[in-house]
Design a protein around this motif. Sequence first.
Motif, mmCIF file in Angstrom:
data_model
loop_
_atom_site.group_PDB
_atom_site.id
_atom_site.type_symbol
_atom_site.label_atom_id
_atom_site.label_comp_id
_atom_site.label_asym_id
_atom_site.label_seq_id
_atom_site.Cartn_x
_atom_site.Cartn_y
_atom_site.Cartn_z
ATOM 1 N N ALA A 41 -25.005 52.465 52.250
ATOM 2 C CA ALA A 41 -23.768 53.205 51.988
ATOM 3 C C ALA A 41 -23.558 53.392 50.489
ATOM 4 O O ALA A 41 -23.174 54.477 50.032
ATOM 5 C CB ALA A 41 -22.582 52.477 52.602
ATOM 6 N N ILE A 42 -23.809 52.343 49.710
ATOM 7 C CA ILE A 42 -23.665 52.439 48.251
ATOM 8 C C ILE A 42 -24.613 53.489 47.693
ATOM 9 O O ILE A 42 -24.235 54.314 46.843
ATOM 10 C CB ILE A 42 -23.926 51.062 47.612
ATOM 11 N N SER A 43 -25.844 53.483 48.194
ATOM 12 C CA SER A 43 -26.826 54.468 47.732
ATOM 13 C C SER A 43 -26.396 55.888 48.091
ATOM 14 O O SER A 43 -26.508 56.812 47.273
ATOM 15 C CB SER A 43 -28.194 54.161 48.349
ATOM 16 N N ASP A 44 -25.881 56.061 49.309
ATOM 17 C CA ASP A 44 -25.440 57.396 49.735
ATOM 18 C C ASP A 44 -24.261 57.883 48.901
ATOM 19 O O ASP A 44 -24.213 59.048 48.479
ATOM 20 C CB ASP A 44 -25.039 57.360 51.220
ATOM 21 N N TYR A 45 -23.264 57.014 48.656
ATOM 22 C CA TYR A 45 -22.107 57.396 47.847
ATOM 23 C C TYR A 45 -22.521 57.703 46.412
ATOM 24 O O TYR A 45 -21.985 58.623 45.782
ATOM 25 C CB TYR A 45 -21.055 56.284 47.872
ATOM 26 N N GLN A 46 -23.462 56.942 45.895
ATOM 27 C CA GLN A 46 -23.964 57.194 44.535
ATOM 28 C C GLN A 46 -24.572 58.592 44.458
ATOM 29 O O GLN A 46 -24.338 59.337 43.496
ATOM 30 C CB GLN A 46 -25.016 56.142 44.175
ATOM 31 N N SER A 47 -25.314 58.954 45.484
ATOM 32 C CA SER A 47 -25.944 60.282 45.508
ATOM 33 C C SER A 47 -24.903 61.392 45.583
ATOM 34 O O SER A 47 -25.023 62.416 44.912
ATOM 35 C CB SER A 47 -26.897 60.383 46.706
ATOM 36 N N VAL A 48 -23.852 61.178 46.399
ATOM 37 C CA VAL A 48 -22.802 62.193 46.518
ATOM 38 C C VAL A 48 -22.081 62.381 45.183
ATOM 39 O O VAL A 48 -21.882 63.508 44.716
ATOM 40 C CB VAL A 48 -21.792 61.801 47.616
ATOM 41 N N LEU A 49 -21.686 61.275 44.555
ATOM 42 C CA LEU A 49 -20.916 61.368 43.306
ATOM 43 C C LEU A 49 -21.715 62.039 42.195
ATOM 44 O O LEU A 49 -21.173 62.819 41.410
ATOM 45 C CB LEU A 49 -20.467 59.974 42.863
ATOM 46 N N THR A 50 -22.981 61.727 42.086
ATOM 47 C CA THR A 50 -23.803 62.277 40.996
ATOM 48 C C THR A 50 -24.351 63.659 41.319
ATOM 49 O O THR A 50 -24.968 64.289 40.463
ATOM 50 C CB THR A 50 -24.965 61.322 40.665
ATOM 51 N N SER A 51 -24.113 64.136 42.545
ATOM 52 C CA SER A 51 -24.666 65.443 42.939
ATOM 53 C C SER A 51 -23.853 66.603 42.395
ATOM 54 O O SER A 51 -24.335 67.736 42.364
ATOM 55 C CB SER A 51 -24.721 65.539 44.474
ATOM 56 N N TRP A 56 -16.064 66.525 39.220
ATOM 57 C CA TRP A 56 -15.044 66.485 40.256
ATOM 58 C C TRP A 56 -13.647 66.599 39.658
ATOM 59 O O TRP A 56 -13.411 66.196 38.520
ATOM 60 C CB TRP A 56 -15.106 65.154 41.020
ATOM 61 N N GLU A 57 -12.744 67.143 40.457
ATOM 62 C CA GLU A 57 -11.320 67.113 40.131
ATOM 63 C C GLU A 57 -10.704 65.938 40.883
ATOM 64 O O GLU A 57 -10.838 65.834 42.106
ATOM 65 C CB GLU A 57 -10.646 68.418 40.553
ATOM 66 N N MET A 58 -10.042 65.050 40.157
ATOM 67 C CA MET A 58 -9.439 63.864 40.765
ATOM 68 C C MET A 58 -7.933 64.024 40.846
ATOM 69 O O MET A 58 -7.270 64.220 39.825
ATOM 70 C CB MET A 58 -9.788 62.611 39.947
ATOM 71 N N ASP A 59 -7.386 63.973 42.061
ATOM 72 C CA ASP A 59 -5.934 63.925 42.246
ATOM 73 C C ASP A 59 -5.535 62.455 42.110
ATOM 74 O O ASP A 59 -5.617 61.690 43.077
ATOM 75 C CB ASP A 59 -5.538 64.449 43.620
ATOM 76 N N TYR A 60 -5.106 62.079 40.913
ATOM 77 C CA TYR A 60 -4.890 60.658 40.625
ATOM 78 C C TYR A 60 -3.412 60.296 40.726
ATOM 79 O O TYR A 60 -2.567 60.878 40.042
ATOM 80 C CB TYR A 60 -5.403 60.320 39.223
ATOM 81 N N PHE A 61 -3.108 59.348 41.584
ATOM 82 C CA PHE A 61 -1.787 58.728 41.662
ATOM 83 C C PHE A 61 -1.972 57.258 41.314
ATOM 84 O O PHE A 61 -2.735 56.542 41.979
ATOM 85 C CB PHE A 61 -1.192 58.864 43.060
ATOM 86 N N ALA A 62 -1.317 56.797 40.255
ATOM 87 C CA ALA A 62 -1.487 55.408 39.831
ATOM 88 C C ALA A 62 -1.169 54.454 40.972
ATOM 89 O O ALA A 62 -1.874 53.470 41.209
ATOM 90 C CB ALA A 62 -0.602 55.113 38.625
ATOM 91 N N ASN A 63 -0.099 54.734 41.693
ATOM 92 C CA ASN A 63 0.281 53.961 42.872
ATOM 93 C C ASN A 63 1.083 54.887 43.780
ATOM 94 O O ASN A 63 1.434 56.006 43.381
ATOM 95 C CB ASN A 63 1.063 52.701 42.470
ATOM 96 N N LYS A 171 -14.952 68.549 44.619
ATOM 97 C CA LYS A 171 -16.061 69.015 43.785
ATOM 98 C C LYS A 171 -15.654 70.295 43.063
ATOM 99 O O LYS A 171 -15.116 71.231 43.663
ATOM 100 C CB LYS A 171 -17.304 69.254 44.627
ATOM 101 N N LEU A 172 -15.921 70.352 41.763
ATOM 102 C CA LEU A 172 -15.615 71.541 40.961
ATOM 103 C C LEU A 172 -16.718 72.577 41.108
ATOM 104 O O LEU A 172 -17.910 72.233 41.215
ATOM 105 C CB LEU A 172 -15.478 71.169 39.480
ATOM 106 N N GLU A 173 -16.328 73.839 41.094
ATOM 107 C CA GLU A 173 -17.326 74.910 41.085
ATOM 108 C C GLU A 173 -18.062 74.917 39.759
ATOM 109 O O GLU A 173 -17.513 74.538 38.709
ATOM 110 C CB GLU A 173 -16.652 76.258 41.329
ATOM 111 N N SER A 174 -19.304 75.361 39.775
ATOM 112 C CA SER A 174 -20.164 75.279 38.588
ATOM 113 C C SER A 174 -19.652 76.137 37.442
ATOM 114 O O SER A 174 -19.930 75.850 36.271
ATOM 115 C CB SER A 174 -21.595 75.692 38.947
ATOM 116 N N ALA A 175 -18.889 77.201 37.754
ATOM 117 C CA ALA A 175 -18.436 78.121 36.699
ATOM 118 C C ALA A 175 -17.175 77.644 35.990
ATOM 119 O O ALA A 175 -16.747 78.252 35.004
ATOM 120 C CB ALA A 175 -18.195 79.496 37.294
ATOM 121 N N VAL A 176 -16.556 76.561 36.440
ATOM 122 C CA VAL A 176 -15.286 76.109 35.867
ATOM 123 C C VAL A 176 -15.506 75.522 34.480
ATOM 124 O O VAL A 176 -16.334 74.620 34.287
ATOM 125 C CB VAL A 176 -14.629 75.047 36.777
#
Length: 432
Positions: A41-51, A56-63, A171-176
Amino acid sequence: MRKLNKITYFVFTLISLILASCNTEEPDIFDTSPAERINQAISDYQSVLTSAENGWEMDYFANPLSGGYTLLIKFNKSGNAIFASRHEYTVNKAYETDSCLFDIISDNGPVLTFNTYSNILHIFASPDFIDDPYYYGYGLEGDYEFVITKATTDSVWLKGKKYGSDVLLHKLESAVNWQSYMNNRYDFNSMIFSAKAPDLSLKIDRVTYKFAYGYSHVFNVKRGSDTSLDIPFITTDNGIKLYKDIELEGYTFREFKINNAKNALVSVENPQLKLVGADDLSNYFISKTKAIWTFNTNNTSSNINQLLQDVAQSSIALYAADSVAVTIEYSTSRQSFVLAITTFKGDIKTEGLINLSFDAYGYDEIKISYKDNQGNVKGNSQGLQYYNDIPELANFLELLSTTYDLYTVSKLNPFYIQFYKKGDAQTYFEIK
């Protein structure tokens, strides 16, 4: 004796059945061990994040109780994460970039951790970065470690490890272009929200809800004298998205988008309902008795601009002033709107006031006058002296006194208003 033998036989049989039951083994459901599965699972998530080539655009809520902010992030295979953002907490509220190291570790499941300091991310977890006694020692209580709950090729769902906020990666589009993207989002947020913006309202049938304090990205939602509800949200590129669904009067809400007229945020789930701010600009202006409006000379017609400059230059020459400010405000002592001409000479400030009347003449229409019904000019003694000493001031007031059509970019937050002379669009001024 025969009875005892029967009991002994029964007990022996029961024990045999229990032992047989205990020796029964369930077949393995998985082909691999728990350790192997978590590593996969760690390997798969690593591949997704770096792909994501452009991140990426992160919708961040501190809490779950704090406002949301947009962070951009790119995960490199080297273990380096690049951040970018622009909001009230970035340096000088400008576009900012930063980087730190990241890892995905096993901690009762895959956990995304950012294990070196990033000013853009970790500032939300700092206990003392906000210069406000209310927050001191706690900060915004934000997370920088996240349990990965789900992932696809385009989205990753996270949950704050300590405070439990739901955080989503798109995931952000490549042209952004990152900087343009964040600047546009910051400008959109500034257009909609500010500390001086009017409260928004949502009318459902005959019931009206007030949405206050939008500039904090946490709406205080209230119906009349009912107990209020705090709802965090995040600004998108064309509207807002609430942290979670809310239900009001049987309707469910989560996302709102701005309409073409930029005077309402329309519910995506219930398009017939919308959040609105100021309706009639004339009444809105008249109601702002605590505001001080300054002239924006960059968006004012040349004839009005010239008279403003003449008033300033004459004031400096006549009174040996260092500088002059001309504003429109409400004077509580005079119970009237006034044109305030303020001269500065060293540490001495002298303020002259000329009474102005603003009458709502119609929808987004207002009439300005500097004379009362008897044709008299009124003001404080200093203002009347300025009026008598500076001919350009009388000319300016004469030009100012007419009927105007009012306009602003967004009635959700009319932080500036443009006045266009009725029947003469070449004569106009802007105040903010």
